[in-house]
Design a protein around this motif. Structure first.
Motif, mmCIF file in Angstrom:
data_model
loop_
_atom_site.group_PDB
_atom_site.id
_atom_site.type_symbol
_atom_site.label_atom_id
_atom_site.label_comp_id
_atom_site.label_asym_id
_atom_site.label_seq_id
_atom_site.Cartn_x
_atom_site.Cartn_y
_atom_site.Cartn_z
ATOM 1 N N ALA A 1 -8.166 -43.696 25.150
ATOM 2 C CA ALA A 1 -9.236 -42.963 25.804
ATOM 3 C C ALA A 1 -10.602 -43.429 25.302
ATOM 4 O O ALA A 1 -10.744 -43.888 24.174
ATOM 5 C CB ALA A 1 -9.073 -41.460 25.553
ATOM 6 N N ILE A 2 -11.596 -43.300 26.171
ATOM 7 C CA ILE A 2 -12.955 -43.692 25.822
ATOM 8 C C ILE A 2 -13.491 -42.783 24.713
ATOM 9 O O ILE A 2 -13.347 -41.561 24.759
ATOM 10 C CB ILE A 2 -13.879 -43.602 27.050
ATOM 11 C CG1 ILE A 2 -13.414 -44.582 28.135
ATOM 12 C CG2 ILE A 2 -15.322 -43.881 26.663
ATOM 13 C CD1 ILE A 2 -13.449 -46.027 27.716
ATOM 14 N N ILE A 3 -14.084 -43.403 23.699
ATOM 15 C CA ILE A 3 -14.685 -42.652 22.599
ATOM 16 C C ILE A 3 -16.033 -42.100 23.043
ATOM 17 O O ILE A 3 -16.872 -42.831 23.575
ATOM 18 C CB ILE A 3 -14.869 -43.551 21.363
ATOM 19 C CG1 ILE A 3 -13.521 -44.126 20.922
ATOM 20 C CG2 ILE A 3 -15.517 -42.770 20.219
ATOM 21 C CD1 ILE A 3 -12.498 -43.081 20.542
ATOM 22 N N LYS A 4 -16.230 -40.802 22.812
ATOM 23 C CA LYS A 4 -17.487 -40.148 23.158
ATOM 24 C C LYS A 4 -18.099 -39.527 21.909
ATOM 25 O O LYS A 4 -17.485 -39.516 20.839
ATOM 26 C CB LYS A 4 -17.254 -39.089 24.235
ATOM 27 C CG LYS A 4 -16.665 -39.652 25.526
ATOM 28 C CD LYS A 4 -16.414 -38.551 26.534
ATOM 29 C CE LYS A 4 -15.814 -39.113 27.824
ATOM 30 N NZ LYS A 4 -15.539 -38.048 28.818
ATOM 31 N N SER B 1 -15.895 -37.052 20.171
ATOM 32 C CA SER B 1 -14.545 -37.483 19.787
ATOM 33 C C SER B 1 -14.368 -37.389 18.276
ATOM 34 O O SER B 1 -15.263 -37.765 17.512
ATOM 35 C CB SER B 1 -14.300 -38.926 20.228
ATOM 36 O OG SER B 1 -14.389 -39.058 21.634
ATOM 37 N N THR C 1 -20.627 -47.398 21.916
ATOM 38 C CA THR C 1 -20.454 -48.591 22.744
ATOM 39 C C THR C 1 -19.716 -49.680 21.980
ATOM 40 O O THR C 1 -18.814 -50.331 22.526
ATOM 41 C CB THR C 1 -21.825 -49.116 23.215
ATOM 42 O OG1 THR C 1 -22.491 -48.097 23.966
ATOM 43 C CG2 THR C 1 -21.665 -50.349 24.091
ATOM 44 N N ASN D 1 -15.971 -48.597 21.628
ATOM 45 C CA ASN D 1 -15.239 -48.707 22.889
ATOM 46 C C ASN D 1 -15.013 -50.150 23.300
ATOM 47 O O ASN D 1 -13.960 -50.498 23.833
ATOM 48 C CB ASN D 1 -15.981 -47.944 23.993
ATOM 49 C CG ASN D 1 -15.795 -46.452 23.877
ATOM 50 O OD1 ASN D 1 -14.674 -45.959 23.742
ATOM 51 N ND2 ASN D 1 -16.884 -45.701 23.917
ATOM 52 N N THR D 2 -16.006 -50.992 23.028
ATOM 53 C CA THR D 2 -15.837 -52.417 23.315
ATOM 54 C C THR D 2 -14.760 -53.015 22.419
ATOM 55 O O THR D 2 -13.962 -53.861 22.848
ATOM 56 C CB THR D 2 -17.169 -53.167 23.111
ATOM 57 O OG1 THR D 2 -18.176 -52.570 23.933
ATOM 58 C CG2 THR D 2 -17.033 -54.637 23.477
ATOM 59 N N ASN E 1 -11.107 -51.249 23.647
ATOM 60 C CA ASN E 1 -10.620 -51.466 25.012
ATOM 61 C C ASN E 1 -11.139 -52.779 25.566
ATOM 62 O O ASN E 1 -12.343 -52.915 25.802
ATOM 63 C CB ASN E 1 -11.075 -50.308 25.916
ATOM 64 C CG ASN E 1 -10.620 -48.953 25.404
ATOM 65 O OD1 ASN E 1 -9.438 -48.691 25.340
ATOM 66 N ND2 ASN E 1 -11.570 -48.095 25.035
ATOM 67 N N TYR F 1 -13.137 -52.571 28.668
ATOM 68 C CA TYR F 1 -14.405 -51.846 28.575
ATOM 69 C C TYR F 1 -15.478 -52.827 28.116
ATOM 70 O O TYR F 1 -15.463 -53.295 26.992
ATOM 71 C CB TYR F 1 -14.275 -50.691 27.568
ATOM 72 C CG TYR F 1 -15.524 -49.861 27.381
ATOM 73 C CD1 TYR F 1 -15.735 -48.712 28.139
ATOM 74 C CD2 TYR F 1 -16.491 -50.216 26.447
ATOM 75 C CE1 TYR F 1 -16.883 -47.941 27.970
ATOM 76 C CE2 TYR F 1 -17.638 -49.445 26.274
ATOM 77 C CZ TYR F 1 -17.825 -48.313 27.037
ATOM 78 O OH TYR F 1 -18.952 -47.554 26.854
#
Length: 218
Positions: free
Chosen positions: A2-5, A8, A54, A57-58, A61, A64
């Motif tokens: 899942a995308i880290i926010k 998170s 950013t 996530n890069t 993923n 991403y």
């Protein structure tokens, strides 16, 4: 993954993707995080939460890749990240592999294996990585001093990742003789971790950072 926010929990992220520890460590973030979120830690460490999310996530993923978002950050911010990455290689990744490699050779029966050959090959790869780090140091200094850069010197990708792949294949396919199994696994896992880290960071290096430099001087 899942995308880290910003909200998170970093502990959940590490459990799901342990390789992110290498990114956290280079920013001075270590284990024992409790229930802290990305926002909590960035506030404590005075980090830009959006930039850090950013990067994570890069790293996690491969699909991403927010090029426009990354290009919105200053070259100085990306230089800082790449500098910390190089310091991580210098002070953790390389010494970790060497420590395991030396123990492996010391505790394995001499003259009936090819471990020295494999270590010699690692030394070649290490020297190429050190040369790249030296190149980066000169490049970063030139950028900070606003000197003009010779673009042809930074446009070609290096072969470090390919050579790490070759070294891993040598262990898996061509290792022979008597050796300590646990230490051998430790060497191989640490080399694989370095390869993954370089692979993920090369995406930033060659698809974002260097194009930004080229754009800056065009």
């Amino acid at each position: 993954m899942a995308i880290i926010k910003s909200d998170s929990k970093l502990s959940d992220m590490i459990i799901e993707e342990p390789s992110t520890l290498s990114v956290l460590n280079r920013f001075g973030i270590y284990l024992g995080l409790g229930d802290k979120t990305l926002s909590d830690v960035c506030h404590e460490m005075q980090l830009d939460v959006n930039f850090f999310a950013t990067i994570l996530n890069t790293y996690i993923n491969e699909d991403y890749f927010p090029e426009d978002t990354l290009k919105s950050y200053s070259i100085a911010k990306i230089i800082e990240y790449l500098f910390k990455t190089n310091q991580y290689y210098l002070h953790f990744s390389i010494p970790n592999i060497e420590r395991h490699f030396n123990s492996l050779i010391q505790k394995s029966t001499a003259n009936i294996n090819n471990l020295e050959l494999l270590r010699n090959f690692f030394e070649e790869v290490k020297n190429e990585l050190l040369a790249r780090i030296d190149f980066d140091k000169e490049l970063f200094t030139s950028l900070q001093n606003e000197n003009r850069i010779e673009l042809s010197s930074i446009e070609n990708e290096d072969l470090i990742e390919d050579k790490l792949n070759d070294l891993i294949n040598m262990f898996i396919i061509h290792l022979k003789g008597d050796y300590d199994i646990n230490l051998c696994h430790a060497v191989l896992v640490s080399i694989m971790a370095l390869r993954k880290d370089i692979n993920q960071n090369n995406r930033l290096r060659y698809r974002i950072f260097f194009p930004l430099i080229c754009h800056h001087y065009n």
